[in-house]
Design an enzyme around this catalytic site. Sequence first.
Site, PDB file in Angstrom:
ATOM      1  N   THR A 101       0.863  -1.185   0.000  1.00 41.67           N
ATOM      2  CA  THR A 101       0.000   0.000   0.000  1.00 41.67           C
ATOM      3  C   THR A 101       0.898   1.233   0.000  1.00 41.67           C
ATOM      4  OG1 THR A 101      -1.705  -1.189   1.225  1.00 41.67           O
ATOM      5  CG2 THR A 101      -1.837   1.219   1.214  1.00 41.67           C
ATOM      6  N   LYS A 177      -6.680   1.455  -3.737  1.00 42.50           N
ATOM      7  CA  LYS A 177      -6.355   0.797  -2.465  1.00 42.50           C
ATOM      8  C   LYS A 177      -6.415   1.802  -1.314  1.00 42.50           C
ATOM      9  CE  LYS A 177      -5.057  -2.345   0.473  1.00 42.50           C
ATOM     10  NZ  LYS A 177      -3.749  -3.010   0.478  1.00 42.50           N
TER      11      LYS A 177
END
Length: 304
Positions: A101, A177
Amino acid sequence: MTDKNTPVVAFVGLGSMGLGMAKNLLKHGHKVIGVDPSAAAREAFVAAGGTTAASPAEAAKTADVVIVAVVNAQQVEAVLYGEGGAVATLRKDGLVMQCATCPAAFIRKLDERLAATGHALLDAPMSGGRARAESGELTFMSSGNAGAFAAAESILSATSAKVFRLGDKAGIGSLVKTVNQLLAGVHIATAAEAMALAAKAGADTRAVYEVISASAGNSWMFGNRVPHMLDDDYSPLSAVEIFVKDLGLVLDTGHELRLPLPLAAAAHQLFIAAAGAGWGKLDDAAVVKVYEAAGDFKVSSPVK
């Protein structure tokens, strides 16, 4: 490429999700060379039939694809460009599939840097946790050009239940995300707050869980995390510190866009409080401990 159907993979990051993902690649016939600072992780991967290397550069020497499954952008940078970094030895036209991420801006710049050295990038952050990594049912929020997707086709097939192809530019996957992590973090925090209210008011928390699970207030995170609270079991499947990081990334993105994100900010403070109290390495459901400590009660309830 050795074989487009089973490319040789250098897999960096044999952690909570990475180990399960790497094992599934082995099951589907890929040669996988694992890299991780943890001796226990390396031993577990070797026991599953994999091989290991001392550095990303060593692993990438014979690889077609480098998968980066680490925690954040700083670690991605170190894996690819630090001492013993993979880019220096990855063959021309080799693929980097990054699953961490990261800020979308970092990924866009990474795409440019890799292109300059003749390498491709698939922006493929993942979701699903340890259980879905082990079962090969991850969700990938991915973006990149057609060649990158083609090079990763067998990898995605072996490790996912759902692959979202969100565009031909790296960075789009990471942006999506970020949105997912906003919702995930807020949902865990609100699940903790709701169960804390129920417990403090004297309700049967297991009954509350059953009711909410069948009602409009339910969410995937409520259904998944509240059982940890009820069992008082905070064995780390996804740690509190992950959401300290990820909600920080969410807020940084909001700052860049000059968009207020007050719910994300409130949830972030709750995770910071949990980490500050010493619970950072526990499962992220342990954020409920902030409420328990403040009100001197427990959400947990014995099974009847």
